[in-house]
Write an enzyme that holds these catalytic residues in place. Structure first.
Site, PDB file in Angstrom:
ATOM      1  N   SER A  63     -17.105  13.394 -24.223  1.00  0.00           N
ATOM      2  CA  SER A  63     -17.497  11.973 -24.426  1.00  0.00           C
ATOM      3  C   SER A  63     -17.628  11.137 -23.148  1.00  0.00           C
ATOM      4  O   SER A  63     -18.036   9.978 -23.229  1.00  0.00           O
ATOM      5  CB  SER A  63     -16.543  11.236 -25.390  1.00  0.00           C
ATOM      6  OG  SER A  63     -16.774  11.635 -26.724  1.00  0.00           O
ATOM      7  N   THR A  64     -17.276  11.714 -21.979  1.00  0.00           N
ATOM      8  CA  THR A  64     -17.266  10.874 -20.760  1.00  0.00           C
ATOM      9  C   THR A  64     -18.615  10.794 -20.046  1.00  0.00           C
ATOM     10  O   THR A  64     -18.723  10.189 -18.980  1.00  0.00           O
ATOM     11  CB  THR A  64     -16.218  11.371 -19.745  1.00  0.00           C
ATOM     12  OG1 THR A  64     -16.606  12.691 -19.290  1.00  0.00           O
ATOM     13  CG2 THR A  64     -14.830  11.414 -20.344  1.00  0.00           C
ATOM     14  N   GLY A  65     -19.647  11.406 -20.629  1.00  0.00           N
ATOM     15  CA  GLY A  65     -20.982  11.347 -20.033  1.00  0.00           C
ATOM     16  C   GLY A  65     -21.860  10.391 -20.820  1.00  0.00           C
ATOM     17  O   GLY A  65     -21.637   9.177 -20.841  1.00  0.00           O
ATOM     18  N   VAL A  66     -22.839  10.959 -21.496  1.00  0.00           N
ATOM     19  CA  VAL A  66     -23.789  10.183 -22.311  1.00  0.00           C
ATOM     20  C   VAL A  66     -23.063   9.257 -23.294  1.00  0.00           C
ATOM     21  O   VAL A  66     -23.521   8.136 -23.561  1.00  0.00           O
ATOM     22  CB  VAL A  66     -24.718  11.149 -23.092  1.00  0.00           C
ATOM     23  CG1 VAL A  66     -25.622  10.400 -24.048  1.00  0.00           C
ATOM     24  CG2 VAL A  66     -25.548  11.995 -22.130  1.00  0.00           C
ATOM     25  N   TYR A  67     -21.920   9.687 -23.808  1.00  0.00           N
ATOM     26  CA  TYR A  67     -21.208   8.906 -24.832  1.00  0.00           C
ATOM     27  C   TYR A  67     -20.325   7.800 -24.265  1.00  0.00           C
ATOM     28  O   TYR A  67     -19.686   7.064 -25.038  1.00  0.00           O
ATOM     29  CB  TYR A  67     -20.420   9.828 -25.763  1.00  0.00           C
ATOM     30  CG  TYR A  67     -21.281  10.547 -26.790  1.00  0.00           C
ATOM     31  CD1 TYR A  67     -22.651  10.301 -26.892  1.00  0.00           C
ATOM     32  CD2 TYR A  67     -20.736  11.475 -27.674  1.00  0.00           C
ATOM     33  CE1 TYR A  67     -23.444  10.961 -27.833  1.00  0.00           C
ATOM     34  CE2 TYR A  67     -21.518  12.131 -28.629  1.00  0.00           C
ATOM     35  CZ  TYR A  67     -22.870  11.873 -28.699  1.00  0.00           C
ATOM     36  OH  TYR A  67     -23.645  12.521 -29.631  1.00  0.00           O
TER      37      TYR A  67
ATOM     38  N   ASP B 232     -19.525  23.718 -12.820  1.00  0.00           N
ATOM     39  CA  ASP B 232     -20.402  23.794 -13.988  1.00  0.00           C
ATOM     40  C   ASP B 232     -19.732  24.677 -15.041  1.00  0.00           C
ATOM     41  O   ASP B 232     -19.428  25.847 -14.770  1.00  0.00           O
ATOM     42  CB  ASP B 232     -21.733  24.409 -13.531  1.00  0.00           C
ATOM     43  CG  ASP B 232     -22.742  24.525 -14.647  1.00  0.00           C
ATOM     44  OD1 ASP B 232     -22.379  24.397 -15.838  1.00  0.00           O
ATOM     45  OD2 ASP B 232     -23.919  24.769 -14.314  1.00  0.00           O
ATOM     46  N   ILE B 233     -19.532  24.152 -16.210  1.00  0.00           N
ATOM     47  CA  ILE B 233     -18.797  24.893 -17.244  1.00  0.00           C
ATOM     48  C   ILE B 233     -19.529  26.174 -17.673  1.00  0.00           C
ATOM     49  O   ILE B 233     -18.896  27.123 -18.124  1.00  0.00           O
ATOM     50  CB  ILE B 233     -18.478  23.979 -18.456  1.00  0.00           C
ATOM     51  CG1 ILE B 233     -17.355  24.577 -19.307  1.00  0.00           C
ATOM     52  CG2 ILE B 233     -19.727  23.697 -19.290  1.00  0.00           C
ATOM     53  CD1 ILE B 233     -16.732  23.607 -20.285  1.00  0.00           C
TER      54      ILE B 233
ATOM     55  N   VAL C  46     -23.680  18.653 -20.783  1.00  0.00           N
ATOM     56  CA  VAL C  46     -23.074  19.971 -21.012  1.00  0.00           C
ATOM     57  C   VAL C  46     -23.891  20.741 -22.058  1.00  0.00           C
ATOM     58  O   VAL C  46     -24.170  21.942 -21.900  1.00  0.00           O
ATOM     59  CB  VAL C  46     -21.619  19.796 -21.520  1.00  0.00           C
ATOM     60  CG1 VAL C  46     -21.041  21.118 -21.970  1.00  0.00           C
ATOM     61  CG2 VAL C  46     -20.746  19.171 -20.442  1.00  0.00           C
ATOM     62  N   ASP C  47     -24.248  20.057 -23.108  1.00  0.00           N
ATOM     63  CA  ASP C  47     -24.996  20.659 -24.217  1.00  0.00           C
ATOM     64  C   ASP C  47     -26.306  21.281 -23.717  1.00  0.00           C
ATOM     65  O   ASP C  47     -26.621  22.449 -24.019  1.00  0.00           O
ATOM     66  CB  ASP C  47     -25.280  19.537 -25.226  1.00  0.00           C
ATOM     67  CG  ASP C  47     -25.633  20.034 -26.606  1.00  0.00           C
ATOM     68  OD1 ASP C  47     -25.492  21.237 -26.861  1.00  0.00           O
ATOM     69  OD2 ASP C  47     -26.048  19.191 -27.430  1.00  0.00           O
TER      70      ASP C  47
HETATM   71  N1  AR6 Z   1     -20.419  21.393 -16.636  1.00  0.00           N
HETATM   72  C1  AR6 Z   1     -19.306  20.617 -16.720  1.00  0.00           C
HETATM   73  N2  AR6 Z   1     -19.357  19.293 -16.963  1.00  0.00           N
HETATM   74  C2  AR6 Z   1     -20.579  18.728 -17.110  1.00  0.00           C
HETATM   75  C3  AR6 Z   1     -21.788  19.470 -17.042  1.00  0.00           C
HETATM   76  C4  AR6 Z   1     -21.671  20.869 -16.797  1.00  0.00           C
HETATM   77  N3  AR6 Z   1     -22.748  21.667 -16.720  1.00  0.00           N
HETATM   78  N4  AR6 Z   1     -22.831  18.618 -17.262  1.00  0.00           N
HETATM   79  C5  AR6 Z   1     -22.295  17.385 -17.432  1.00  0.00           C
HETATM   80  N5  AR6 Z   1     -20.938  17.443 -17.333  1.00  0.00           N
HETATM   81  P1  AR6 Z   1     -21.986  14.875 -21.631  1.00  0.00           P
HETATM   82  P2  AR6 Z   1     -20.818  13.496 -23.964  1.00  0.00           P
HETATM   83  C6  AR6 Z   1     -19.924  16.366 -17.493  1.00  0.00           C
HETATM   84  O1  AR6 Z   1     -22.990  13.802 -21.477  1.00  0.00           O
HETATM   85  O2  AR6 Z   1     -20.488  12.304 -23.156  1.00  0.00           O
HETATM   86  C7  AR6 Z   1     -25.566  15.410 -24.935  1.00  0.00           C
HETATM   87  O3  AR6 Z   1     -26.889  14.963 -24.913  1.00  0.00           O
HETATM   88  C8  AR6 Z   1     -20.408  14.946 -17.442  1.00  0.00           C
HETATM   89  O4  AR6 Z   1     -20.460  14.496 -16.111  1.00  0.00           O
HETATM   90  O5  AR6 Z   1     -22.409  16.269 -21.502  1.00  0.00           O
HETATM   91  O6  AR6 Z   1     -19.784  14.030 -24.921  1.00  0.00           O
HETATM   92  C9  AR6 Z   1     -25.151  15.875 -26.311  1.00  0.00           C
HETATM   93  O7  AR6 Z   1     -26.199  16.517 -27.003  1.00  0.00           O
HETATM   94  C10 AR6 Z   1     -19.343  14.226 -18.266  1.00  0.00           C
HETATM   95  O8  AR6 Z   1     -18.193  13.925 -17.464  1.00  0.00           O
HETATM   96  O9  AR6 Z   1     -21.231  14.777 -23.090  1.00  0.00           O
HETATM   97  C11 AR6 Z   1     -24.725  14.614 -26.977  1.00  0.00           C
HETATM   98  O10 AR6 Z   1     -25.846  13.927 -27.512  1.00  0.00           O
HETATM   99  C12 AR6 Z   1     -18.904  15.256 -19.304  1.00  0.00           C
HETATM  100  O11 AR6 Z   1     -19.381  16.505 -18.800  1.00  0.00           O
HETATM  101  C13 AR6 Z   1     -24.130  13.812 -25.856  1.00  0.00           C
HETATM  102  O12 AR6 Z   1     -24.716  14.317 -24.665  1.00  0.00           O
HETATM  103  C14 AR6 Z   1     -19.487  15.036 -20.692  1.00  0.00           C
HETATM  104  O13 AR6 Z   1     -20.827  14.550 -20.580  1.00  0.00           O
HETATM  105  C15 AR6 Z   1     -22.646  14.012 -25.743  1.00  0.00           C
HETATM  106  O14 AR6 Z   1     -22.133  13.138 -24.776  1.00  0.00           O
END
Ligand code: AR6
Length: 171
Positions: free
Chosen positions: A122-126, A10-11, A33-34
């Site tokens: 970008s590899t999560g929600v995006y 977890d970051i 992450v946000d």
């Molecule tokens: N620590 C490290 N990595 C994480 C954590 C954490 N606590 N939580 C998720 N990840 P994302 P995006 C990973 O969705 O794709 C938000 O709603 C996750 O598995 O956090 O850039 C923002 O407000 C994935 O591999 O970011 C934006 O609306 C990576 O972090 C949108 O999501 C990024 O996932 C941004 O989407």
């Protein structure tokens, strides 16, 4: 000497000068992450984001750019918020993803940071494919590092799949 480290976890638990947030243009929070950063970092981060929206970033933070705030209660000095591109099948947005890493490193250097933690932007929600996102992250950090003050870059990967993708990208 600079080093690139991989950590699975977890970051928000990392101790570094700067933690990069995979934010959205509103700077007002979200999931992934946000959400974790605002939850664990406390209200000071959102308060500063709101100030940015009331001032220089009234229209939000553009995709590919980066801005810094306090890290609140986290064990870091700054949060660097950057907005990754939403993945598209019919448009190549990779220059914007590369820009997130480059602009975050540039801003970290401006702040005087020597250690920085990145999530897989970008590899999560995006929806960005993990292997491609990992390769672009590693390549960009490698090529940008010599122009920075950074001694250590830590990629903090949430799960084993992400960790393995970054491991492969580093080889
Ligand atoms: N620590 C490290 N990595 C994480 C954590 C954490 N606590 N939580 C998720 N990840 P994302 P995006 C990973 O969705 O794709 C938000 O709603 C996750 O598995 O956090 O850039 C923002 O407000 C994935 O591999 O970011 C934006 O609306 C990576 O972090 C949108 O999501 C990024 O996932 C941004 O989407």
């Amino acid at each position: 000497m600079t080093s690139i480290e991989l950590v699975q976890g977890d970051i928000t638990t990392q101790s570094v000068d700067a933690i990069v947030n995979a934010a959205n243009s509103t700077l007002l929070g979200g999931g992934g992450v946000d959400g974790a950063i605002h939850r664990r970092g406390g209200p000071a981060i959102l308060a500063e984001c709101k100030q940015l929206r009331a001032g220089a970033y009234a229209r939000g933070l553009p995709v590919g750019e980066a801005v810094a705030t306090t890290a609140g209660d986290l064990d870091a000095r700054w949060i660097i918020h950057t907005v990754g591109p939403v993945y598209s099948h019919n448009e190549d947005r990779s220059a914007l993803l590369v820009s997130c890493y480059r602009e975050s490193l540039r801003l970290a250097t401006e702040l005087g940071a020597t250690t920085i933690a990145f999530p897989a932007i970008s590899t999560g929600v995006y929806g960005w494919p993990m292997a491609d996102g990992a390769r672009r992250a590693v390549d960009t950090v490698r090529s940008t590092l010599p122009e920075t003050s950074i001694a250590e870059v830590r990629f903090v990967l949430f799960d084993q799949r992400a960790y393995r993708a970054f491991e492969t990208a580093l080889e």
